[in-house]
Scaffold this motif. Sequence first.
Motif, PDB file in Angstrom:
ATOM      1  N   ARG A  15       0.834  -1.205   0.000  1.00 14.68           N
ATOM      2  CA  ARG A  15       0.000   0.000   0.000  1.00 14.68           C
ATOM      3  C   ARG A  15       0.873   1.261   0.000  1.00 14.68           C
ATOM      4  O   ARG A  15       0.539   2.249  -0.662  1.00 14.68           O
ATOM      5  CB  ARG A  15      -0.915   0.001   1.224  1.00 14.68           C
ATOM      6  CG  ARG A  15      -1.916  -1.158   1.211  1.00 14.68           C
ATOM      7  CD  ARG A  15      -3.065  -0.903   2.164  1.00 14.68           C
ATOM      8  NE  ARG A  15      -3.970   0.108   1.651  1.00 14.68           N
ATOM      9  CZ  ARG A  15      -4.688   0.931   2.415  1.00 14.68           C
ATOM     10  NH1 ARG A  15      -4.548   0.877   3.742  1.00 14.68           N
ATOM     11  NH2 ARG A  15      -5.509   1.800   1.893  1.00 14.68           N
TER      12      ARG A  15
ATOM     13  N   ARG B  87      -3.308  -1.678  -5.082  1.00 15.51           N
ATOM     14  CA  ARG B  87      -4.524  -1.425  -5.866  1.00 15.51           C
ATOM     15  C   ARG B  87      -4.475  -2.068  -7.250  1.00 15.51           C
ATOM     16  O   ARG B  87      -5.523  -2.238  -7.893  1.00 15.51           O
ATOM     17  CB  ARG B  87      -4.798   0.075  -5.990  1.00 15.51           C
ATOM     18  CG  ARG B  87      -3.815   0.866  -6.818  1.00 15.51           C
ATOM     19  CD  ARG B  87      -4.128   2.353  -6.677  1.00 15.51           C
ATOM     20  NE  ARG B  87      -3.210   3.206  -7.394  1.00 15.51           N
ATOM     21  CZ  ARG B  87      -3.517   3.786  -8.554  1.00 15.51           C
ATOM     22  NH1 ARG B  87      -4.688   3.587  -9.102  1.00 15.51           N
ATOM     23  NH2 ARG B  87      -2.639   4.578  -9.146  1.00 15.51           N
TER      24      ARG B  87
ATOM     25  N   PRO C 121      -7.951  -4.200  -6.767  1.00 10.39           N
ATOM     26  CA  PRO C 121      -8.534  -2.854  -6.882  1.00 10.39           C
ATOM     27  C   PRO C 121      -9.827  -2.689  -6.101  1.00 10.39           C
ATOM     28  O   PRO C 121     -10.061  -1.635  -5.504  1.00 10.39           O
ATOM     29  CB  PRO C 121      -8.761  -2.686  -8.390  1.00 10.39           C
ATOM     30  CG  PRO C 121      -8.744  -4.074  -8.948  1.00 10.39           C
ATOM     31  CD  PRO C 121      -7.823  -4.858  -8.083  1.00 10.39           C
ATOM     32  N   GLY C 122     -10.675  -3.717  -6.086  1.00 13.78           N
ATOM     33  CA  GLY C 122     -11.919  -3.617  -5.328  1.00 13.78           C
ATOM     34  C   GLY C 122     -11.668  -3.509  -3.838  1.00 13.78           C
ATOM     35  O   GLY C 122     -12.353  -2.761  -3.127  1.00 13.78           O
ATOM     36  N   THR C 123     -10.683  -4.227  -3.349  1.00  8.28           N
ATOM     37  CA  THR C 123     -10.341  -4.173  -1.930  1.00  8.28           C
ATOM     38  C   THR C 123      -9.747  -2.818  -1.571  1.00  8.28           C
ATOM     39  O   THR C 123     -10.083  -2.230  -0.535  1.00  8.28           O
ATOM     40  CB  THR C 123      -9.345  -5.291  -1.580  1.00  8.28           C
ATOM     41  OG1 THR C 123      -9.871  -6.535  -2.029  1.00  8.28           O
ATOM     42  CG2 THR C 123      -9.087  -5.355  -0.093  1.00  8.28           C
ATOM     43  N   GLU C 124      -8.862  -2.311  -2.428  1.00 14.45           N
ATOM     44  CA  GLU C 124      -8.259  -1.001  -2.165  1.00 14.45           C
ATOM     45  C   GLU C 124      -9.334   0.081  -2.118  1.00 14.45           C
ATOM     46  O   GLU C 124      -9.286   0.974  -1.261  1.00 14.45           O
ATOM     47  CB  GLU C 124      -7.224  -0.676  -3.244  1.00 14.45           C
ATOM     48  CG  GLU C 124      -6.568   0.689  -3.100  1.00 14.45           C
ATOM     49  CD  GLU C 124      -5.778   0.839  -1.799  1.00 14.45           C
ATOM     50  OE1 GLU C 124      -5.718   1.971  -1.278  1.00 14.45           O
ATOM     51  OE2 GLU C 124      -5.234  -0.166  -1.297  1.00 14.45           O
ATOM     52  N   GLU C 125     -10.323  -0.012  -3.005  1.00 18.87           N
ATOM     53  CA  GLU C 125     -11.407   0.979  -2.995  1.00 18.87           C
ATOM     54  C   GLU C 125     -12.213   0.864  -1.703  1.00 18.87           C
ATOM     55  O   GLU C 125     -12.593   1.876  -1.103  1.00 18.87           O
ATOM     56  CB  GLU C 125     -12.308   0.755  -4.217  1.00 18.87           C
ATOM     57  CG  GLU C 125     -13.194   1.934  -4.581  1.00 18.87           C
ATOM     58  CD  GLU C 125     -14.449   2.033  -3.710  1.00 18.87           C
ATOM     59  OE1 GLU C 125     -14.950   3.152  -3.503  1.00 18.87           O
ATOM     60  OE2 GLU C 125     -14.925   0.961  -3.246  1.00 18.87           O
TER      61      GLU C 125
ATOM     62  N   SER D 180     -10.829   2.563   1.373  1.00 22.14           N
ATOM     63  CA  SER D 180     -10.987   4.018   1.466  1.00 22.14           C
ATOM     64  C   SER D 180     -12.274   4.403   2.177  1.00 22.14           C
ATOM     65  O   SER D 180     -12.524   5.590   2.404  1.00 22.14           O
ATOM     66  CB  SER D 180     -10.960   4.634   0.062  1.00 22.14           C
ATOM     67  OG  SER D 180     -12.095   4.232  -0.693  1.00 22.14           O
ATOM     68  N   HIS D 181     -13.103   3.417   2.533  1.00 18.88           N
ATOM     69  CA  HIS D 181     -14.364   3.680   3.242  1.00 18.88           C
ATOM     70  C   HIS D 181     -14.324   3.028   4.614  1.00 18.88           C
ATOM     71  O   HIS D 181     -15.226   2.292   5.003  1.00 18.88           O
ATOM     72  CB  HIS D 181     -15.549   3.139   2.432  1.00 18.88           C
ATOM     73  CG  HIS D 181     -15.667   3.731   1.066  1.00 18.88           C
ATOM     74  ND1 HIS D 181     -16.188   4.985   0.833  1.00 18.88           N
ATOM     75  CD2 HIS D 181     -15.297   3.246  -0.152  1.00 18.88           C
ATOM     76  CE1 HIS D 181     -16.154   5.238  -0.466  1.00 18.88           C
ATOM     77  NE2 HIS D 181     -15.612   4.204  -1.087  1.00 18.88           N
TER      78      HIS D 181
ATOM     79  N   PRO E 218     -15.549  -6.098  -0.668  1.00 20.06           N
ATOM     80  CA  PRO E 218     -16.289  -5.830  -1.906  1.00 20.06           C
ATOM     81  C   PRO E 218     -17.520  -6.720  -2.058  1.00 20.06           C
ATOM     82  O   PRO E 218     -18.582  -6.246  -2.510  1.00 20.06           O
ATOM     83  CB  PRO E 218     -15.252  -6.122  -3.001  1.00 20.06           C
ATOM     84  CG  PRO E 218     -13.937  -5.892  -2.343  1.00 20.06           C
ATOM     85  CD  PRO E 218     -14.123  -6.339  -0.921  1.00 20.06           C
TER      86      PRO E 218
END
Length: 460
Positions: free
Chosen positions: A264, A270, A274-278, A281-282, A322
């Motif tokens: 990271r 990412r 990519p879905g996990t990285e997004e 962010s939440h 995700p």
Amino acid sequence: MEQHNTATENASASADAASTSPVIIPRAEHGISRANISRNALKVLYRLKEAGYRACLVGGGVRDLLLGREPKDFDVATDAHPEEVNRLFRNCRLVGRRFRLAHVRFGREIIEVATFRAPHDNGDDDTGSEENGDALVEDGRLIRDNVYGTIEQDAWRRDFTVNALYYDIADFSVVDYAGGMEDLRQGVLRLIGDPEVRLREDPVRMLRAVRFAAKLGFRVDPTCEAAIPRMAGLLAEVAPARLFDEAIKLFHGGYGVQTFEMLRRYDLFRYLFPGTEEALSHEENNFPITFVANALKSTDERIDEGKGVNPAFLYAVMLWEPVRRLADNLMESGTPWLPALQQAGGAVLSEQAAHIAIPKRFGLPMREIWEMQPRFDQRRGGRALRLLGHPRFRAAYDFYCLRAASGEALEEGCEWWTRIQEVSADEQRRMVSAGDGAGDSPGGRRRRRRPRRRKSDSGG
């Protein structure tokens, strides 16, 4: 960014570097003992030597022996061509197209034998692909590499200086062309050559840099460290099947937590998930990052204790958030919990496969682990007892308890399922009759702890 003619630059750099005399560390001045080398690796080395070929241990095995570690593998480099190695060993098999290798098998142990490689000169045009002998370079990336050379040339073709050390069976010396011994002493992970050129040649070297730095506790050379975030996007061009293998090495090496943090930090994660990285962010009360970190810590502990680990569990953890978020959206639209989880799991796996391939033998267990999660909220009647008998129960239970420890499920639920596994059959029936306050149907919703009074982490 300035365009690089990767092959030509590497060939020129290798030729200049190879003209430098190596540092020879005699047997009395290094700590490698044949007693710590696999007997099968020694058999290969001695047979090659007796047949008139030069034979050396090379790479991670030499590095780890010099550091006082136990090597995982022993790789051999030689001036014998693969076909010549094949003639020497009845238990040999030639493999690979990109890199032609000889695998000499001794039961479950395989000794990999590679022929010394030479620089690949690809002409003056780096916009397409050209072949030279049996090498192929395309857009700066090495697609095939079977141009053979000398040990000097081979050393300067390797990735990191600490992996370019040779243990020569002829006189038991260590041969160092690239300054690897000094970098070992300094604890530095340094690419050989221009980092941007070498990373463009093979973007997976960015992941190897992270893996070795985490494993060895080394610091990445500043020039390489600065190049990695700029070049991270090249990972999108790597075959998903190859990234599957690399991801297993990253997270099943016993240093998963440190590896995750470094991925990271260098903006590499990412491109793998990519879905996990997004989803990271939440964050809410440090979830889901706490969940991923706890799972990796547990995996590291199992590896340290010599216990088995399953890639399906790792990927189920990485993709859970995700899946859960998409399933929640589907349930809010009226989809029942099981079809929602099934649809979400299929969609997330399909999207992830464009980045990292996930074989079917792992995809099915992952989906079962996900789809069993709401059933842990059902602690009454025969359904609870049937869940205990599910062949995937243990993995799903471990997953559920990791969620509880991370604040995403009820801790008392984990405690209940832990207790029911430890009591007699009569006590199990009493427990499912009482239900201990559990509902009759799964809701598929996250149950959060109260918000903690501390600022959420942002760096994993």
